[in-house]
Design an enzyme around this catalytic site. Sequence first.
Site, PDB file in Angstrom:
ATOM      1  N   GLU A  60      -9.050  10.548  -6.360  1.00 13.39           N
ATOM      2  CA  GLU A  60      -9.021  11.895  -5.794  1.00 13.39           C
ATOM      3  C   GLU A  60      -8.964  12.979  -6.864  1.00 13.39           C
ATOM      4  O   GLU A  60      -9.576  14.044  -6.715  1.00 13.39           O
ATOM      5  CB  GLU A  60      -7.823  12.040  -4.841  1.00 13.39           C
ATOM      6  CG  GLU A  60      -7.986  11.344  -3.501  1.00 13.39           C
ATOM      7  CD  GLU A  60      -7.781   9.842  -3.572  1.00 13.39           C
ATOM      8  OE1 GLU A  60      -7.230   9.364  -4.593  1.00 13.39           O
ATOM      9  OE2 GLU A  60      -8.171   9.144  -2.621  1.00 13.39           O
ATOM     10  N   HIS A 129      -1.410   7.810   5.995  1.00 10.19           N
ATOM     11  CA  HIS A 129      -2.696   8.271   6.503  1.00 10.19           C
ATOM     12  C   HIS A 129      -2.566   9.370   7.554  1.00 10.19           C
ATOM     13  O   HIS A 129      -3.471  10.188   7.708  1.00 10.19           O
ATOM     14  CB  HIS A 129      -3.491   7.111   7.094  1.00 10.19           C
ATOM     15  CG  HIS A 129      -3.976   6.122   6.095  1.00 10.19           C
ATOM     16  ND1 HIS A 129      -3.132   5.348   5.338  1.00 10.19           N
ATOM     17  CD2 HIS A 129      -5.235   5.787   5.721  1.00 10.19           C
ATOM     18  CE1 HIS A 129      -3.831   4.570   4.544  1.00 10.19           C
ATOM     19  NE2 HIS A 129      -5.118   4.815   4.747  1.00 10.19           N
TER      20      HIS A 129
END
Length: 325
Positions: A60, A129
């Site tokens: 990321e 998540h």
Amino acid sequence: MAKTTMIKAINQALEEELKRDKNVLVFGEDVGQNGGVFRATDGLQAKVGKEQVFDTPLAESGIGGLALGLALTGFRPVPEIQFFGFVFEVMDEIAAQISRTHFRLGGTRKMPVTIRAPFGGGVHTPELHSDSLEGLVAQTPGLKVVIPSDPYDAKGLLIAAIRSDDPIVFLEHMKLYRSFKQEVPAEAYTVPLDKAAVKREGRDVTLITYGYMVHESLRAADELAKEGIEAEVVDLRTISPLDEETILASVKRTHRVVLVQEAQRQAGVNGQVAALIAEKGILELEAPIGRVDAPDTPYPFSEAEESWLPNKNDIIKKVKEIVNF
């Protein structure tokens, strides 16, 4: 006008902008041939080519750094963070670099980056998540944070975001991706950024919310109407900056307000909305500001999330408390 899901509306918006402007680039983990974990980018690489839609390593921070560099060289990057729970790995690039580049360079360079990511609970994902971390970026100066609640807004807001010269974090609630369909124009259109929407008119109390909680609030409003309580539902759509005019106008109409968010109360968006109303609309209120949000604990494992997440019953209970104050 065809009816479509939110995930399809997002896909349409990306396709429209990729074809309209060759400087628009979509990239992230598995967004190319696989079309993303939720298929938001399904078929786009085949339609516009690997130069505009491409995969990245599972990193990321690298995705964020690439977006920064591309924006500085004239591109309009639309990176995807596979789940917003992974934002911690890219916070330096978002909060310390992308958000302040326009300021740092004295307005001489623009930062047209639209960072897309799914978030939110109720779909039984693994740990990290489902977290609602929008408060982290909402309090970061230099960023706009947009959260649509239906397919029509999703397409129009995403197109507006990509065309904007400002850095935008565009968050998509996972439970809304395929939960219902709505009429969405086939052609490109925009929905104004920084503008809330009144999704249901009422006279007795205002429910201010965003994302999936818009639908829980609408369900609560329908139930309350059966008991003679007419609730107005305001969808913030953009949580930073807030649309002060729409918020305060609704409070002035109903004189009572309940703030609803899925995220934990601590440092959430509701706190900023409450502060705004207290500072600029306190004399319009006939009762305290009500708040409905998740407990201040880590997001639970999926087996317990239904009892942890706010729902329409929580909203109804709080509204009755405020109305009967």
